[in-house]
Design an enzyme around this catalytic site. Sequence first.
Site, PDB file in Angstrom:
ATOM      1  N   ASP A 184       0.844  -1.186   0.000  1.00 13.73           N
ATOM      2  CA  ASP A 184       0.000   0.000   0.000  1.00 13.73           C
ATOM      3  C   ASP A 184       0.889   1.249   0.000  1.00 13.73           C
ATOM      4  OD1 ASP A 184      -3.216   0.511   0.970  1.00 13.73           O
ATOM      5  OD2 ASP A 184      -1.822   2.195   1.101  1.00 13.73           O
ATOM      6  N   ILE A 185       0.488   2.254  -0.773  1.00 15.68           N
ATOM      7  CA  ILE A 185       1.294   3.474  -0.902  1.00 15.68           C
ATOM      8  C   ILE A 185       1.253   4.307   0.384  1.00 15.68           C
ATOM      9  CG2 ILE A 185      -0.490   5.049  -1.787  1.00 15.68           C
ATOM     10  CD1 ILE A 185       1.535   5.795  -4.026  1.00 15.68           C
ATOM     11  N   ASN A 209     -12.858  -3.363   2.331  1.00 16.71           N
ATOM     12  CA  ASN A 209     -13.770  -2.236   2.530  1.00 16.71           C
ATOM     13  C   ASN A 209     -14.749  -2.195   1.362  1.00 16.71           C
ATOM     14  OD1 ASN A 209     -12.566  -1.266   4.922  1.00 16.71           O
ATOM     15  ND2 ASN A 209     -10.950  -0.270   3.731  1.00 16.71           N
ATOM     16  N   GLY A 256     -15.337   3.166   3.788  1.00 12.15           N
ATOM     17  CA  GLY A 256     -14.190   3.937   3.327  1.00 12.15           C
ATOM     18  C   GLY A 256     -13.549   3.419   2.064  1.00 12.15           C
ATOM     19  N   HIS A 289      -9.959  -5.260  -3.319  1.00 12.84           N
ATOM     20  CA  HIS A 289      -8.613  -5.447  -2.767  1.00 12.84           C
ATOM     21  C   HIS A 289      -8.736  -5.888  -1.324  1.00 12.84           C
ATOM     22  CE1 HIS A 289      -9.881  -1.230  -2.557  1.00 12.84           C
ATOM     23  NE2 HIS A 289      -9.296  -1.179  -1.365  1.00 12.84           N
ATOM     24  N   LEU A 290      -7.963  -6.886  -0.994  1.00 11.27           N
ATOM     25  CA  LEU A 290      -7.919  -7.378   0.376  1.00 11.27           C
ATOM     26  C   LEU A 290      -6.727  -6.722   1.055  1.00 11.27           C
ATOM     27  CD1 LEU A 290      -9.024  -9.254   2.547  1.00 11.27           C
ATOM     28  CD2 LEU A 290      -7.678 -11.114   1.546  1.00 11.27           C
ATOM     29  N   HIS A 291      -7.005  -5.867   2.048  1.00 13.32           N
ATOM     30  CA  HIS A 291      -5.914  -5.270   2.820  1.00 13.32           C
ATOM     31  C   HIS A 291      -5.306  -6.351   3.716  1.00 13.32           C
ATOM     32  CE1 HIS A 291      -6.811  -0.852   2.297  1.00 13.32           C
ATOM     33  NE2 HIS A 291      -8.019  -1.324   2.026  1.00 13.32           N
TER      34      HIS A 291
HETATM   35  P1  AMP Z   1      -9.718   1.415   0.231  1.00 11.91           P
HETATM   36  O1  AMP Z   1      -9.839   2.711   0.992  1.00 11.91           O
HETATM   37  O2  AMP Z   1     -10.127   0.186   1.011  1.00 11.91           O
HETATM   38  O3  AMP Z   1     -10.424   1.498  -1.116  1.00 11.91           O
HETATM   39  O4  AMP Z   1      -8.182   1.200  -0.025  1.00 11.91           O
HETATM   40  C1  AMP Z   1      -7.502   1.749  -1.097  1.00 11.91           C
HETATM   41  C2  AMP Z   1      -6.048   1.674  -0.736  1.00 11.91           C
HETATM   42  O5  AMP Z   1      -5.280   1.862  -1.899  1.00 11.91           O
HETATM   43  C3  AMP Z   1      -5.613   2.723   0.281  1.00 11.91           C
HETATM   44  O6  AMP Z   1      -5.077   2.088   1.438  1.00 11.91           O
HETATM   45  C4  AMP Z   1      -4.544   3.517  -0.484  1.00 11.91           C
HETATM   46  O7  AMP Z   1      -3.482   3.935   0.331  1.00 11.91           O
HETATM   47  C5  AMP Z   1      -4.106   2.527  -1.536  1.00 11.91           C
HETATM   48  N1  AMP Z   1      -3.544   3.106  -2.740  1.00 11.91           N
HETATM   49  C6  AMP Z   1      -4.021   4.154  -3.454  1.00 11.91           C
HETATM   50  N2  AMP Z   1      -3.246   4.387  -4.531  1.00 11.91           N
HETATM   51  C7  AMP Z   1      -2.251   3.473  -4.494  1.00 11.91           C
HETATM   52  C8  AMP Z   1      -1.122   3.191  -5.318  1.00 11.91           C
HETATM   53  N3  AMP Z   1      -0.852   3.907  -6.421  1.00 11.91           N
HETATM   54  N4  AMP Z   1      -0.300   2.172  -4.968  1.00 11.91           N
HETATM   55  C9  AMP Z   1      -0.551   1.457  -3.858  1.00 11.91           C
HETATM   56  N5  AMP Z   1      -1.617   1.650  -3.039  1.00 11.91           N
HETATM   57  C10 AMP Z   1      -2.442   2.649  -3.347  1.00 11.91           C
END
Ligand code: AMP
Length: 114
Positions: free
Chosen positions: A30-31, A87, A93, A100-102
């Site tokens: 995650d970024i 999410n 959120g 995507h699975l965190h």
């Molecule tokens: P969500 O809020 O569950 O939709 O999670 C989206 C996630 O994607 C967040 O934790 C962001 O930090 C992550 N994210 C957004 N852009 C990027 C990227 N370019 N590379 C990696 N992670 C990202």
Amino acid sequence: MSECLFCRIIRREIPASIVYEDDRVLAFNDINPQAPLHALVIPKRHIESLNALAPEDDALVGELARRAAAIARDKGFAERGFRTVFNTNADAGQTVFHIHLHLLAGRGLTWPPG
Ligand code: AMP
Ligand code: ZN
């Protein structure tokens, strides 16, 4: 072609720190990490959210879960523990509408979540 951010990462149009890849699944850091390990495990096929899953996606979702556990194990967090979260939509959120699975590990995580 999809303008979805994560589809663009899959196509290598946007750089990411990739931790796992096969024909169906990609995992990358995650970024904006919320724990020492914070990876996102995604299907290569674009699916907007858990609300869009079909019965034929069951095996794919199982792969995401097993891959998250394997990454946690490989990085030494199987015993201490880790958290996995999908999410879905505004109240949870969700900001990127490609499932995507965190995977979070490496610190104590409170419950209930915020
Ligand atoms: P969500 O809020 O569950 O939709 O999670 C989206 C996630 O994607 C967040 O934790 C962001 O930090 C992550 N994210 C957004 N852009 C990027 C990227 N370019 N590379 C990696 N992670 C990202
Ligand atoms: Zn996508």
